[in-house]
Scaffold this active site. Sequence first.
Site, mmCIF file in Angstrom:
data_model
loop_
_atom_site.group_PDB
_atom_site.id
_atom_site.type_symbol
_atom_site.label_atom_id
_atom_site.label_comp_id
_atom_site.label_asym_id
_atom_site.label_seq_id
_atom_site.Cartn_x
_atom_site.Cartn_y
_atom_site.Cartn_z
ATOM 1 N N PHE A 1 0.818 -1.213 0.000
ATOM 2 C CA PHE A 1 0.000 0.000 0.000
ATOM 3 C C PHE A 1 0.845 1.253 0.000
ATOM 4 O O PHE A 1 2.063 1.215 0.121
ATOM 5 C CB PHE A 1 -0.979 -0.021 1.181
ATOM 6 C CG PHE A 1 -0.356 0.049 2.549
ATOM 7 C CD1 PHE A 1 -0.244 1.263 3.212
ATOM 8 C CD2 PHE A 1 0.096 -1.098 3.199
ATOM 9 C CE1 PHE A 1 0.311 1.336 4.480
ATOM 10 C CE2 PHE A 1 0.653 -1.036 4.467
ATOM 11 C CZ PHE A 1 0.758 0.181 5.115
ATOM 12 N N ALA B 1 9.720 -2.484 0.942
ATOM 13 C CA ALA B 1 8.379 -2.729 0.400
ATOM 14 C C ALA B 1 7.396 -2.274 1.479
ATOM 15 O O ALA B 1 7.511 -2.691 2.632
ATOM 16 C CB ALA B 1 8.187 -4.205 0.109
ATOM 17 N N LYS B 2 6.475 -1.409 1.114
ATOM 18 C CA LYS B 2 5.486 -0.962 2.094
ATOM 19 C C LYS B 2 4.366 -2.005 2.076
ATOM 20 O O LYS B 2 3.355 -1.860 1.367
ATOM 21 C CB LYS B 2 4.998 0.443 1.728
ATOM 22 C CG LYS B 2 4.359 1.183 2.877
ATOM 23 C CD LYS B 2 4.233 2.663 2.553
ATOM 24 C CE LYS B 2 3.206 3.340 3.432
ATOM 25 N NZ LYS B 2 3.415 3.209 4.866
ATOM 26 N N ALA B 3 4.620 -3.087 2.813
ATOM 27 C CA ALA B 3 3.735 -4.249 2.762
ATOM 28 C C ALA B 3 2.968 -4.386 4.071
ATOM 29 O O ALA B 3 3.495 -4.096 5.148
ATOM 30 C CB ALA B 3 4.565 -5.502 2.514
ATOM 31 N N TYR C 1 3.695 -4.314 9.062
ATOM 32 C CA TYR C 1 3.086 -3.478 10.099
ATOM 33 C C TYR C 1 2.754 -4.244 11.376
ATOM 34 O O TYR C 1 2.444 -3.632 12.391
ATOM 35 C CB TYR C 1 1.890 -2.696 9.509
ATOM 36 C CG TYR C 1 2.478 -1.560 8.687
ATOM 37 C CD1 TYR C 1 2.713 -0.321 9.251
ATOM 38 C CD2 TYR C 1 2.937 -1.785 7.398
ATOM 39 C CE1 TYR C 1 3.358 0.680 8.540
ATOM 40 C CE2 TYR C 1 3.581 -0.797 6.679
ATOM 41 C CZ TYR C 1 3.786 0.434 7.262
ATOM 42 O OH TYR C 1 4.450 1.424 6.569
#
Length: 310
Positions: free
Chosen positions: A40, A160-162, A166
């Site tokens: 995202f 990687a903004k995965a 989070y």
Amino acid sequence: MGESNFSNKNMVWYNGTLIPYKDVKIPILTHSLQYGSGIFEGIRSYPSSSGSNVFRLKEHMRRFLNSAKIYGMNLGYNQEQLFDAVIETVGANKIKSCYIRPFAFIDDDSISISTKGKKVSVTVSVIPYDSIFGVDKLKGIRCKVSSWKRLNSSILPIQAKASGNYLNSIVAVNEAMKLGYNETIILSGNGYIAEGSGENIFLVKDGKLVTPGDDSDVLLGITRDTIITIAKEMDFEVVLRNIHRDELYNADEIFLCGTAAEVAPVIDVDGNMIGDGKAGEITSKISGAYDKTVNGDNQKHPDWISAVEF
Ligand code: PMP
């Protein structure tokens, strides 16, 4: 962000078509929901006289595509098409101050773990938004160094903004909040300062700005890059290097920064007062310059603003 502030009237861009939020139906067994395999972006758009100004959209879309590439996800849209999708979604929702959430996910409800051959869907949602830390942002926030370590690229790709990344932020911020703090500061495996749950960190010492380098275990934030650029233009020295935990306690000023947090002064770490316990002078200058820049009033960076008219 708390509970959903998304109205049924909001329109979501879903694989090229705008559909009402309430009509989006995702099966419960969807791979990305079960395994955290989504990627995202988080983007801000700020009010303008003729609609809204999206901040650094090109850079966010480049990172989105990079995240997809790392996970071998073929989004089926290029950078220009994704850029246009965001502009179209902001224009359709007509929300002047918003947070934009492009999200790509494995749209497949078979339970096997591999993503090979599975369908990828791409969405863009737009949420009315003002500030993440609310009034605490002005006063300054209180942070707890986490007992959890930051994940690193020998465990998961950190650039990687995965979604799955989070979980590391969630355990850390939940721990801090349980103890009455606003936010967490997470150390990397080697004990140096990494970042907040969703922000990069800067400290100010003897008039210089210091932040972990590009080779550290942090997401290289677009806000971090914006601040490095504008701070240098304001003639501040910016040093990229490892930071020890004890340097936090002796810092003159500390701030966190991110798309959602913007520039958030930190006034306490682990119960130790930072500076004089108020937003610092340099932090306030950087924050003011950042606000001017995102609002389109920085003549040096017109390319960072994408206007949406409505
Ligand atoms: N670190 C983490 C872990 C984040 O989630 C974010 C927010 N995307 C940031 C840093 C700041 O990145 P940006 O400035 O691109 O929002």
